[in-house]
Design a protein around this motif. Structure first.
Motif: not given
Length: 391
Positions: A366-373
């Motif tokens: 699978a493909e995903a985006s991770v947002i770290l904040t």
């Protein structure tokens, strides 16, 4: 080192013989592997002016995605690098439509051709005779005919018209400089010289507001999501103090200013996370953009916005799950979702996305985006699916 064009080179390239030479060289591959063979072929086809012809073909190829009609234009390497992309130049020219305009650093004419097509009267000048000769050629090919004059930008040769300037931002060794006093001409000198005139100055997007106290409006402009420049507008031309303008190659555009409402809340994550256009972030208009689209902030000091309906025409991130960030926890989340290809976006945390990706070693289909904040003082990780929202 880039090729140094001479006036004789420009005269040759504009001649019938030069056009024939350029056409003959246009089919050469001009790769690193073919360089020696290409030079030999060009020498045979063109003669003594082979280097000017080859450099022009190379620059035209680089310019195709930046300037309309680039396959017929003449450039120097530095001039092409600093030239405004056609949609950006056209946008600025529309703000000056119907006015008398003088482009005092016209260079090879990237802004000038757009200004000349919309201004009541238009003058272009430059201290560099070679670039001015190229501008004459490029304006001719674009079907416009501004008055061209060789002149120093700091020695006015016109009156009662808007002055447009694009100072050089490289030092004598060719390195990029960010200090306004090192621009050529320096920003303060331009502001002093044209203190009683309407003045527009294009500069790098990292310009500090305090460095240009004369500018009544600082506009950040992006093209297809990439911030291209800051544009400084003097008192008589400003319509806001801060403006962000987003342009797209398909001709669509939108703008937001500091006069727009900025009443947005800080709250829990919604269904989507929105990373505002870079022009909005650099202009300090994240809250104004959020208020326009019914979004709210995750943290008042962080530029990410969130909401249940993303704005049209943007790439937004649908939240799949989120929680406190730790590298071990994120690795487990990726494994649980079978993620093998991951985009990592970071804001507000000291994390190198590329180094983190290497340590995570994601494996899956699978493909995903991770947002770290950061939300408050809590490092937070969002696992998302990026989607392009219809306009």
């Amino acid at each position: 080192m880039p090729y140094a064009f001479s006036l004789d080179d420009v005269a040759f390239l504009r001649s019938a013989r030069g056009e024939k030479a350029l056409a003959a060289c246009a089919g050469l591959p001009l790769t690193d592997a073919s360089r020696i063979a290409d030079v030999g072929t060009a020498r045979r086809l063109v003669g003594d002016r082979y280097a000017a012809a080859l450099e022009t073909v190379v620059l035209r190829r680089k310019a195709v995605t930046k300037l309309a009609g680039a396959d017929e234009w003449l450039f120097t390497g530095d001039a092409l690098q600093q030239a405004s992309a056609a949609p950006v130049a056209a946008y600025r020219a529309r703000r000056l439509a119907g006015r008398d305009v003088h482009d005092v650093t016209c260079s090879i004419g990237a802004d000038l051709v757009e200004l000349a097509g919309r201004a009541a009267r238009c003058v272009g000048s430059d201290v560099d005779a070679v670039r001015l000769a190229m501008a004459a050629h490029n304006c001719e090919r674009a079907g416009v005919s501004p008055l061209l004059v060789r002149a120093d930008a700091l020695r006015p040769v016109t009156r009662d018209c808007v002055v447009v300037a694009d100072p050089a931002r490289r030092d004598s060794s060719g390195r990029r400089t960010w200090r306004p006093e090192d621009f050529v001409p320096a920003l303060d000198d331009l502001a002093t010289t044209y203190a009683r005139r309407d003045l527009v100055v294009k500069c790098a997007p990292g310009i500090e507001r305090a460095a240009v106290p004369w500018a009544r409006e600082v506009e950040l402009i992006s093209l297809d999501g990439q911030v291209r420049e800051a544009c400084l507008w003097s008192e008589g031309l400003a319509t806001a103090a801060r403006r962000a303008t987003a342009l797209r190659s398909d001709g669509t555009q939108w703008t937001v200013t500091d006069s727009d409402p900025d009443d947005v809340a800080v709250g829990e994550p919604g269904e989507w996370i929105v990373d505002p256009d870079g022009a909005v972030v650099r202009a300090g208009l994240v809250r104004h953009y959020g208020a326009r689209h019914g979004l709210w902030q995750l943290d008042e000091r962080i530029a990410y916005l969130t909401g249940d309906t993303p704005p049209p025409g943007v790439r937004a991130f649908r939240v799949l799950e989120f929680g406190n960030y730790s590298e071990k926890g994120l690795r487990a989340t990726l494994r649980r979702h079978d993620v093998g290809r991951v985009e990592i976006l970071v804001r507000g945390l000291d994390v190198d996305p590329n180094a983190l990706r290497r340590r995570l070693k994601p494996k899956g289909s699978a493909e995903a985006s991770v947002i770290l904040t950061r939300i408050g003082r809590t490092p937070t990780a969002f696992l998302c699916r990026a989607e392009r929202i219809p306009a």
